[in-house]
Design a protein around this motif. Structure first.
Motif, PDB file in Angstrom:
ATOM      1  N   ALA A 116      -2.886  12.574   7.894  1.00 30.52           N
ATOM      2  CA  ALA A 116      -2.640  13.842   7.203  1.00 30.52           C
ATOM      3  C   ALA A 116      -1.505  14.598   7.885  1.00 30.52           C
ATOM      4  N   ALA A 117      -1.493  14.536   9.221  1.00 25.50           N
ATOM      5  CA  ALA A 117      -0.431  15.214   9.982  1.00 25.50           C
ATOM      6  C   ALA A 117       0.934  14.647   9.605  1.00 25.50           C
ATOM      7  N   LYS A 118       0.987  13.341   9.361  1.00 29.80           N
ATOM      8  CA  LYS A 118       2.263  12.717   8.962  1.00 29.80           C
ATOM      9  C   LYS A 118       2.745  13.261   7.622  1.00 29.80           C
ATOM     10  N   LEU A 119       1.795  13.470   6.703  1.00 31.75           N
ATOM     11  CA  LEU A 119       2.158  14.033   5.400  1.00 31.75           C
ATOM     12  C   LEU A 119       2.794  15.412   5.579  1.00 31.75           C
ATOM     13  N   ILE A 120       2.208  16.190   6.489  1.00 30.06           N
ATOM     14  CA  ILE A 120       2.742  17.539   6.727  1.00 30.06           C
ATOM     15  C   ILE A 120       4.138  17.426   7.329  1.00 30.06           C
ATOM     16  N   ALA A 121       4.276  16.551   8.303  1.00 34.62           N
ATOM     17  CA  ALA A 121       5.546  16.406   9.003  1.00 34.62           C
ATOM     18  C   ALA A 121       6.650  15.929   8.060  1.00 34.62           C
ATOM     19  N   GLU A 122       6.317  14.977   7.195  1.00 31.54           N
ATOM     20  CA  GLU A 122       7.306  14.466   6.234  1.00 31.54           C
ATOM     21  C   GLU A 122       7.803  15.569   5.312  1.00 31.54           C
ATOM     22  N   GLY A 123       6.868  16.420   4.895  1.00 28.30           N
ATOM     23  CA  GLY A 123       7.209  17.526   4.008  1.00 28.30           C
ATOM     24  C   GLY A 123       7.821  17.054   2.691  1.00 28.30           C
ATOM     25  N   LYS A 124       7.441  15.859   2.279  1.00 27.13           N
ATOM     26  CA  LYS A 124       8.045  15.260   1.086  1.00 27.13           C
ATOM     27  C   LYS A 124       7.301  15.707  -0.165  1.00 27.13           C
ATOM     28  N   PRO A 125       8.006  16.211  -1.174  1.00 33.65           N
ATOM     29  CA  PRO A 125       7.326  16.559  -2.413  1.00 33.65           C
ATOM     30  C   PRO A 125       6.719  15.319  -3.062  1.00 33.65           C
ATOM     31  N   ARG A 126       5.592  15.499  -3.717  1.00 31.32           N
ATOM     32  CA  ARG A 126       4.868  14.377  -4.300  1.00 31.32           C
ATOM     33  C   ARG A 126       4.956  14.328  -5.817  1.00 31.32           C
ATOM     34  N   ALA A 127       5.331  13.176  -6.328  1.00 31.61           N
ATOM     35  CA  ALA A 127       5.142  12.854  -7.742  1.00 31.61           C
ATOM     36  C   ALA A 127       5.598  13.937  -8.713  1.00 31.61           C
ATOM     37  N   VAL A 128       6.752  14.557  -8.426  1.00 33.13           N
ATOM     38  CA  VAL A 128       7.209  15.593  -9.356  1.00 33.13           C
ATOM     39  C   VAL A 128       7.889  15.011 -10.582  1.00 33.13           C
ATOM     40  N   ALA A 129       8.643  13.929 -10.365  1.00 36.80           N
ATOM     41  CA  ALA A 129       9.363  13.341 -11.501  1.00 36.80           C
ATOM     42  C   ALA A 129       8.384  12.775 -12.518  1.00 36.80           C
ATOM     43  N   ALA A 130       8.681  12.968 -13.804  1.00 35.46           N
ATOM     44  CA  ALA A 130       7.760  12.518 -14.845  1.00 35.46           C
ATOM     45  C   ALA A 130       7.822  11.015 -15.047  1.00 35.46           C
TER      46      ALA A 130
END
Ligand code: C2E
Ligand code: MG
Ligand code: MG
Ligand code: MG
Length: 284
Positions: A270-284
């Motif tokens: 979970a900490a890696k997800l925070i660190a990446e700060g990558k937006p998820r699945a926005v493109a349709a």
């Protein structure tokens, strides 16, 4: 082995009962020791703003690393924990651990994220719940407004008086409340006016067939419309595929949670997800 036909029936019956009962007792004994043996874990499932794809929080989900049976999901032991009352110390541990974790992440990666924690009915009957929550917040240093407590309609209704008192006291401190599995309980909507509720979590049974079932689509639309009018945030649970996600994204301001966006994972992942700060699945 029994000799007579009747005897054999009784013996089989007894044996079956004995096995189930002794298995339960074994689980119960093990559960009593699980906390002191440090076998409880929290996994964290990310929640994303569906408009921006931004990570907005996590739901803490309890796991038991059973010495023989491996990693157990709540289904396997929550019933016993409730019946024995062990859910009270376990729930206290959950609150403290989740708050401490959220505060640690705030230090490492500043930014506003919610930490959602599930509460059970037994915890509401336990009059110290308010004190437990306050202690968890104070000891961790987590700001009150970062904690979201998830309760179900059933839990609220079973403990209406206690719920009203405890929820108002905590809400005054800034703690948020969400209704988990919204739409699956048997209750009137009147409680939405009586209680300080900040968010509705649309149950995943409505999300599941969203793309194929007109009724589910109508229910989801109605829940979102009502939530918007009442000023409540909406979290959609159990998003597993693109079709569901794209339909939900047509509404504005929804938060999404589900396997498509991210499974519950241990703290390090979970900490890696925070660190990446990558937006998820926005493109349709
Ligand atoms: P819940 O609060 O409704 O949590 C969501 C459940 O759905 C979690 O199951 C999660 O792993 C699962 N889930 C998430 N995304 C998806 C998806 O896309 N598809 C499907 N099929 N499932 C998804 P989990 O972790 O097994 O927890 C089950 C229930 O146990 C929770 O339901 C909650 O009611 C309870 N629970 C979990 N942790 C705690 C806790 O710390 N305290 C208490 N009192 N109850 C807890
Ligand atoms: Mg929940
Ligand atoms: Mg739920
Ligand atoms: Mg549930």
């Amino acid at each position: 082995r029994a000799k007579g036909a009747g005897g054999s029936w009784f013996e089989l019956y007894d044996e079956g009962l004995g096995n189930a009962a002794s298995q339960r007792l074994t689980m119960e004994t093990a559960l009593h020791k699980a906390l002191e043996r440090d076998e409880m874990e929290l996994h964290y499932q990310p929640q994303f703003d569906c408009d921006s794809g931004k990570l907005v929080g996590f739901e803490a989900l309890l796991r038991w690393r059973h010495p023989e049976r491996g990693l157990l999901a709540p289904d396997a032991f929550l019933g016993i924990a409730e019946e024995t009352g062990l859910i009270v110390p376990i729930g206290d541990w959950v609150l403290h651990t989740a708050c401490a974790q959220a505060q640690k992440w705030r230090h490492e990666h500043p930014g506003h994220r919610m930490m959602a924690v599930n509460l059970s009915g037994r915890q509401f009957q336990h009059t110290d719940l308010g004190a437990q929550v306050s202690a968890a917040l104070q000891q961790s240093g987590l700001p009150h407004f970062c904690l979201e407590l998830e309760i179900t309609e059933t839990v609220v209704m079973q403990n209406l008086e206690a719920s009203i008192a405890i929820m108002h006291a905590l809400a005054e401190l800034g703690v948020q409340f969400s209704i988990d599995d919204f739409g699956t309980g048997h209750s009137s909507l009147a409680y939405l006016k009586k209680l300080p509720i900040h968010a509705l979590k649309i149950d995943r049974t409505f999300v599941r067939d969203l793309a194929t079932d007109q009724d589910d689509a109508a229910i989801v639309g109605a829940i979102i419309a009502m939530a918007n009018k009442l000023g409540l945030r909406v979290i959609a649970e159990g998003i597993e595929d693109r079709a569901q996600y794209n339909l939900l994204r047509q509404y504005k301001g929804i938060v999404g949670q589900g396997y498509l966006l991210g499974r519950p994972v241990p703290a390090e992942a979970a900490a890696k997800l925070i660190a990446e700060g990558k937006p998820r699945a926005v493109a349709a």
